[in-house]
Motif scaffolding. Structure first.
Motif, PDB file in Angstrom:
ATOM      1  N   LEU A  62       0.840  -1.206   0.000  1.00 24.16           N
ATOM      2  CA  LEU A  62       0.000   0.000   0.000  1.00 24.16           C
ATOM      3  C   LEU A  62       0.873   1.252   0.000  1.00 24.16           C
ATOM      4  CD1 LEU A  62      -2.706  -1.125   2.598  1.00 24.16           C
ATOM      5  CD2 LEU A  62      -3.064  -0.774   0.152  1.00 24.16           C
ATOM      6  N   ALA A  63       1.957   1.201   0.781  1.00 24.84           N
ATOM      7  CA  ALA A  63       2.861   2.360   0.847  1.00 24.84           C
ATOM      8  C   ALA A  63       3.456   2.646  -0.525  1.00 24.84           C
ATOM      9  CB  ALA A  63       3.974   2.103   1.869  1.00 24.84           C
ATOM     10  N   LEU A 174       7.056   9.006   1.257  1.00 23.47           N
ATOM     11  CA  LEU A 174       6.801   9.234   2.681  1.00 23.47           C
ATOM     12  C   LEU A 174       5.308   9.272   2.992  1.00 23.47           C
ATOM     13  CD1 LEU A 174       8.249   9.840   5.349  1.00 23.47           C
ATOM     14  CD2 LEU A 174       7.933  12.243   4.841  1.00 23.47           C
ATOM     15  N   SER A 175       4.548   9.957   2.142  1.00 22.32           N
ATOM     16  CA  SER A 175       3.109  10.062   2.411  1.00 22.32           C
ATOM     17  C   SER A 175       2.471   8.675   2.383  1.00 22.32           C
ATOM     18  CB  SER A 175       2.442  10.972   1.379  1.00 22.32           C
ATOM     19  OG  SER A 175       2.767  10.527   0.073  1.00 22.32           O
ATOM     20  N   GLY A 176       2.927   7.834   1.436  1.00 19.76           N
ATOM     21  CA  GLY A 176       2.395   6.480   1.356  1.00 19.76           C
ATOM     22  C   GLY A 176       2.779   5.660   2.574  1.00 19.76           C
ATOM     23  N   ALA A 177       4.039   5.805   2.998  1.00 16.93           N
ATOM     24  CA  ALA A 177       4.502   5.036   4.159  1.00 16.93           C
ATOM     25  C   ALA A 177       3.735   5.427   5.414  1.00 16.93           C
ATOM     26  CB  ALA A 177       6.005   5.255   4.349  1.00 16.93           C
ATOM     27  N   LEU A 178       3.445   6.731   5.559  1.00 12.75           N
ATOM     28  CA  LEU A 178       2.702   7.186   6.741  1.00 12.75           C
ATOM     29  C   LEU A 178       1.255   6.693   6.688  1.00 12.75           C
ATOM     30  CD1 LEU A 178       4.006  10.849   7.049  1.00 12.75           C
ATOM     31  CD2 LEU A 178       4.357   9.019   8.701  1.00 12.75           C
ATOM     32  N   ALA A 179       0.650   6.814   5.510  1.00  9.97           N
ATOM     33  CA  ALA A 179      -0.763   6.437   5.389  1.00  9.97           C
ATOM     34  C   ALA A 179      -0.946   4.924   5.542  1.00  9.97           C
ATOM     35  CB  ALA A 179      -1.296   6.907   4.048  1.00  9.97           C
ATOM     36  N   ALA A 180       0.024   4.162   5.048  1.00 13.81           N
ATOM     37  CA  ALA A 180      -0.136   2.705   5.038  1.00 13.81           C
ATOM     38  C   ALA A 180      -0.159   2.104   6.439  1.00 13.81           C
ATOM     39  CB  ALA A 180       0.998   2.078   4.224  1.00 13.81           C
ATOM     40  N   ARG A 181       0.453   2.811   7.411  1.00 18.65           N
ATOM     41  CA  ARG A 181       0.524   2.223   8.753  1.00 18.65           C
ATOM     42  C   ARG A 181      -0.867   2.016   9.349  1.00 18.65           C
ATOM     43  NH1 ARG A 181       2.726   5.812  11.964  1.00 18.65           N
ATOM     44  NH2 ARG A 181       2.134   7.342  10.405  1.00 18.65           N
ATOM     45  N   ASN A 182      -1.791   2.874   8.969  1.00 19.88           N
ATOM     46  CA  ASN A 182      -3.145   2.746   9.535  1.00 19.88           C
ATOM     47  C   ASN A 182      -4.184   2.382   8.479  1.00 19.88           C
ATOM     48  OD1 ASN A 182      -2.256   3.553  12.165  1.00 19.88           O
ATOM     49  ND2 ASN A 182      -2.095   5.638  11.352  1.00 19.88           N
TER      50      ASN A 182
ATOM     51  N   MET B   1      -6.973   5.232  -0.423  1.00 19.05           N
ATOM     52  CA  MET B   1      -6.330   5.344   0.878  1.00 19.05           C
ATOM     53  C   MET B   1      -6.160   6.832   1.208  1.00 19.05           C
ATOM     54  SD  MET B   1      -3.040   3.135   1.883  1.00 19.05           S
ATOM     55  CE  MET B   1      -1.978   4.053   0.811  1.00 19.05           C
ATOM     56  N   ALA B   2      -6.601   7.266   2.394  1.00 18.47           N
ATOM     57  CA  ALA B   2      -6.555   8.675   2.753  1.00 18.47           C
ATOM     58  C   ALA B   2      -5.124   9.142   2.995  1.00 18.47           C
ATOM     59  CB  ALA B   2      -7.378   8.900   4.013  1.00 18.47           C
ATOM     60  N   GLU B   3      -4.828  10.338   2.490  1.00 12.62           N
ATOM     61  CA  GLU B   3      -3.507  10.909   2.745  1.00 12.62           C
ATOM     62  C   GLU B   3      -3.425  11.365   4.198  1.00 12.62           C
ATOM     63  OE1 GLU B   3      -0.770  11.370   0.534  1.00 12.62           O
ATOM     64  OE2 GLU B   3      -1.905   9.837  -0.498  1.00 12.62           O
ATOM     65  N   ARG B   4      -2.277  11.179   4.794  1.00  9.24           N
ATOM     66  CA  ARG B   4      -2.096  11.611   6.175  1.00  9.24           C
ATOM     67  C   ARG B   4      -1.225  12.848   6.203  1.00  9.24           C
ATOM     68  NH1 ARG B   4      -4.287   7.994  10.019  1.00  9.24           N
ATOM     69  NH2 ARG B   4      -5.635   6.720   8.744  1.00  9.24           N
ATOM     70  N   LEU B 128       7.685   5.124  12.307  1.00  7.52           N
ATOM     71  CA  LEU B 128       7.960   4.970  10.880  1.00  7.52           C
ATOM     72  C   LEU B 128       9.355   4.351  10.737  1.00  7.52           C
ATOM     73  CD1 LEU B 128       7.075   5.554   7.933  1.00  7.52           C
ATOM     74  CD2 LEU B 128       8.264   7.742   8.140  1.00  7.52           C
ATOM     75  N   ARG B 151      13.058   9.197   1.636  1.00  8.95           N
ATOM     76  CA  ARG B 151      11.931   8.713   0.814  1.00  8.95           C
ATOM     77  C   ARG B 151      11.504   9.783  -0.187  1.00  8.95           C
ATOM     78  NH1 ARG B 151       9.309   4.102   2.385  1.00  8.95           N
ATOM     79  NH2 ARG B 151       9.803   3.291   4.452  1.00  8.95           N
ATOM     80  N   PRO B 152      10.916   9.380  -1.317  1.00  6.33           N
ATOM     81  CA  PRO B 152      10.337  10.371  -2.218  1.00  6.33           C
ATOM     82  C   PRO B 152       9.321  11.226  -1.463  1.00  6.33           C
ATOM     83  CG  PRO B 152      10.355   8.196  -3.244  1.00  6.33           C
ATOM     84  CD  PRO B 152      10.780   7.995  -1.828  1.00  6.33           C
ATOM     85  N   ASP B 153       9.204  12.475  -1.802  1.00  8.99           N
ATOM     86  CA  ASP B 153       8.393  13.494  -1.105  1.00  8.99           C
ATOM     87  C   ASP B 153       8.603  13.401   0.400  1.00  8.99           C
ATOM     88  OD1 ASP B 153       6.530  11.695   0.083  1.00  8.99           O
ATOM     89  OD2 ASP B 153       5.049  11.928  -1.469  1.00  8.99           O
TER      90      ASP B 153
END
Lengths: 259, 437
Positions: A62-63, A174-182, B1-4, B128, B151-153
């Motif tokens: 997902l990330a 990074l945004s994917g890695a953060l979002a994927a955790r939950n 998937m929602a952006e955080r 993380l 990481r990218p972005d």
């Protein structure tokens, strides 16, 4: 339509889930699924059959960009037919274009799940791929016995199983890695209990088909006793410039089927 | 998937003991905190093989000993003075340390750090992993406003960043909190993990159940200033040496050769005979203590743990994880208070220094500030072990028919033989008394 990436969660012997992961071939399969999804404008669904720890692999997918993840809950080891049936059941109702799998997992996998899965979902299959080219068509290069190759145009719906070296999985943003955790992992019930034979036997490597030895009786006996070393060519000494030598090596590799 | 969101109240870089304790404090204070770890899980990059003194955890995790993944509770502490042919051991055992609330414990840091980081996520911190912080983000005034990752972005913003990124803290260096690096402030720790059956370890080290042994050694490093250690885990032994970097380079010796020589010593070899090497690893240690501390507070930045050189290498006291946990805890607490007050500038974060100053973290380091240099000095390393061992050897040697010499005569003769000047002996004694007294 949807591109599906099948991942197998592996935990090393004598180690806990922290040391688990997917095989390089599965990483490669996920990357091809993501590329196919991007090229065709389709969603990517990551799926695995395994215990709760396998959610880690799905979150990584997902990330990296997969839109959806399904885990078929299964604690025990299963036969390849059961794994394929479980995956087919979980994606029943999904309009599948391509399914990407690793050619076989590192835990002595037989590489048969992709084939069984293709049969289950009535899709084409292109297995043991060493190259995939995405253009107007999906062109795949398949490894055959004896160093031969087969180039295929693979139309959807199809199951592709790829070797680990065909693609490197992208770094998750990074945004994917953060979002994927939950992120939500869909969990469906899987086959219960082990379907593997209860009697465990020592590991035996897969049989390889060798050409019959050539020559007279003595040479054949020597060949058998020496594992082929006695009759093996020891190469041809040549004196070449570096450029010529490199060309010669490449030609030899091509001749032997490694190119 | 929602952006955080990629904006947090605080970002803690490094999920070691300091980082996890900082994250626990911040999360419990209701702040949004992201704990970033470069390895695939907390502790995965660690090679530490020492004794953890988790007393400070009483403040954060009551009854921590009931769940902390420790290997053995240290009930025997030995200090060994070694020459190539001699070894004098001062051995202390206390069964009081074999029961709650315990004292020190050997632990595998991949287990211990993983457990502690889970406490942080249980408290609400976000973890993380597999993400390397490559630099800090700063505003036009130079205040730290976040971090950049590989990481990218990969940019993340926060009102406070806490650097717990280990001995080579690139964050503290980038922000200019460290002065010019001096190699003499660092040692190289080299460790082997040697597997033996638990029963064999119990028998050889004279312990039972979860009881463990900590042996610290001086004089075992073949003339390279440093020391040695042997710690018992459940079914492995951690054995290694720490070596002063400039001396190691000057003497052109290989650390693995020094370990091999240490393992062959008659006082060590029987302890590890037949053991299987499971792991070899090395890491730099900030050993100079108080005199090498960086600035601990920057604009929007706090530094804790090894990143702040908070490692106590004072001969009989070799501690680091407890200083890391305490400094991390205070950094998290100070950051949470600053966030609540809405002042995360240098003034707002200054209470961190007060917390350290009034606790053992800086008090111990201030009191013992001369000791690391004394312990790693040429005299303590190369002259005193032989001097002391020869005195003891002559005390216990029976030279009949020659009558026993007086202790005073032995001492005078051995001092002369070792080439130690009275004034150096007195000076070192005074330094030692000032620190330890």
């Amino acid at each position: 339509m949807t591109v599906v990436a099948c991942l197998k969660w592996l935990t090393p012997h004598d180690a806990d889930d922290r040391f688990g992961g997917i095989s390089p071939a599965d990483s490669s399969a996920l990357e091809w699924a993501l590329r196919l999804g991007e090229q065709r404008g389709e969603d990517v669904l990551a799926i695995t059959v395994g215990p709760a720890a396998a959610d880690t692999a799905l979150r990584d997918a997902l990330a990296c960009g997969a839109q959806r993840a399904i885990r078929v809950d299964a604690v025990d080891e299963l036969l390849s037919t059961d794994v394929a049936a479980a995956i087919a059941s979980a994606i029943d109702g999904v309009d599948v274009s391509y399914v990407c799998c690793g050619d076989y997992s590192l835990d002595r996998g037989t590489g048969s799940v992709p084939a069984f899965l293709a049969a289950q979902i009535e899709a084409r299959q292109a297995l043991g791929l060493i190259e995939v080219v995405l253009g107007s068509d999906v062109i795949a290069l398949r490894r055959l016995d004896g160093g031969r190759r087969e180039r295929l145009r693979v139309d959807a719906p199809a199951v592709l199983s790829v070797e680990g070296a065909t693609a490197t999985l992208r770094r998750a943003p990074l945004s994917g890695a953060l979002a994927a955790r939950n992120a939500t992992i869909e969990v469906v019930a899987g086959p219960v209990g082990s379907h593997l034979p209860t009697a465990r036997r020592p590991y035996r490597p897969r049989a390889r088909v060798l050409p019959p030895p050539k020559g007279g009786t003595l040479e054949r006996v020597q060949s058998l006793l020496s594992g082929g070393a006695a009759t093996k060519s020891h190469g041809v000494p040549v004196e070449l410039s570096p450029d010529e030598a490199a060309e010669r090596i490449l030609a030899a590799l091509d001749e032997w089927g490694y190119a | 998937m929602a952006e955080r969101s990629t904006d947090f109240d605080a970002i803690v870089v490094g999920a070691g003991p300091a980082g996890s304790c900082a994250a626990i404090e911040l999360a419990r204070a209701g702040k949004s905190v992201l704990l970033i770890e470069r390895g695939p899980f907390p502790g995965s990059k660690n090679m530490y093989g020492g004794v953890v003194y988790p007393r400070i955890l009483d403040e954060l995790i009551p009854q921590w000993w009931e769940e902390a993944p420790i290997q053995r509770w240290v009930t025997r502490r030995s200090t060994m003075i070694m020459t190539p042919t001699q070894a004098l051991t001062i051995d202390f055992r206390s069964q009081n340390w074999a029961a709650p609330p315990y004292n020190g414990a050997t632990a595998y840091r991949p287990d211990f750090d993983h457990w502690l980081a889970n406490k942080a996520t249980d408290a609400g911190a976000q973890l993380l992993c597999s993400t390397v912080v490559t630099g800090v983000l700063r505003d036009s005034a130079g205040n730290v406003t976040g971090v950049r990752t590989d990481r990218p972005d990969g940019d993340l913003t926060a009102k406070v960043v806490i650097a717990c990124d280990g001995v080579n803290s690139f964050i503290a260096k980038e922000v200019g909190l460290y002065g010019k690096a001096d190699a003499s402030n660092y040692t190289l720790g080299v460790k082997e993990t040697l597997a033996l059956p638990k029963e064999t370890i119990d028998e050889r080290f004279g312990v039972r159940g979860r009881e463990g042994v900590d042996i610290e050694v001086v004089g075992c490093t073949e003339g390279v200033n440093g020391g040695g250690f042997v710690y018992t885990n459940l079914d492995t032994v951690s054995l290694g040496v720490v070596l002063k970097l400039p001396k190691l380079a000057a003497q052109k010796k290989r650390p693995e050769e020094i370990i091999a020589s240490f393992k062959k010593h008659p006082a060590i070899a029987p302890l590890i005979e037949g053991a299987e090497l499971k792991e070899y690893s090395a890491h730099v240690i900030p050993e100079a203590g108080y005199k090498m501390f960086p600035k601990l507070v920057g604009p929007g930045l706090l530094v804790a743990g090894d990143a702040a050189a908070l490692c106590l290498a004072a001969g009989i006291w070799l501690e680091g994880v407890n200083f890391a946990m305490a400094s991390g805890m205070y950094a998290g607490r100070a950051a949470a208070q600053a966030l609540t007050r809405g002042n995360t500038g240098p003034d707002g974060l200054k209470p961190y220094l007060t917390m350290l100053d009034t606790s053992f973290v800086l008090k111990d380091h201030q009191k013992l500030q001369e000791i690391p240099h004394l312990v790693l000095s040429d005299r303590v390393q190369n002259q005193y072990p032989g001097f002391i061992a020869n005195i003891v050897e002559r005390m216990f040697r029976v030279d009949n028919p020659t009558p026993k010499p007086g202790l005073r005569r032995i001492l005078l003769e051995e001092r002369k033989r070792a080439g130690i000047r009275w004034r150096d002996l007195l000076r070192d004694g005074r330094t030692g008394m000032k620190g330890f007294g």
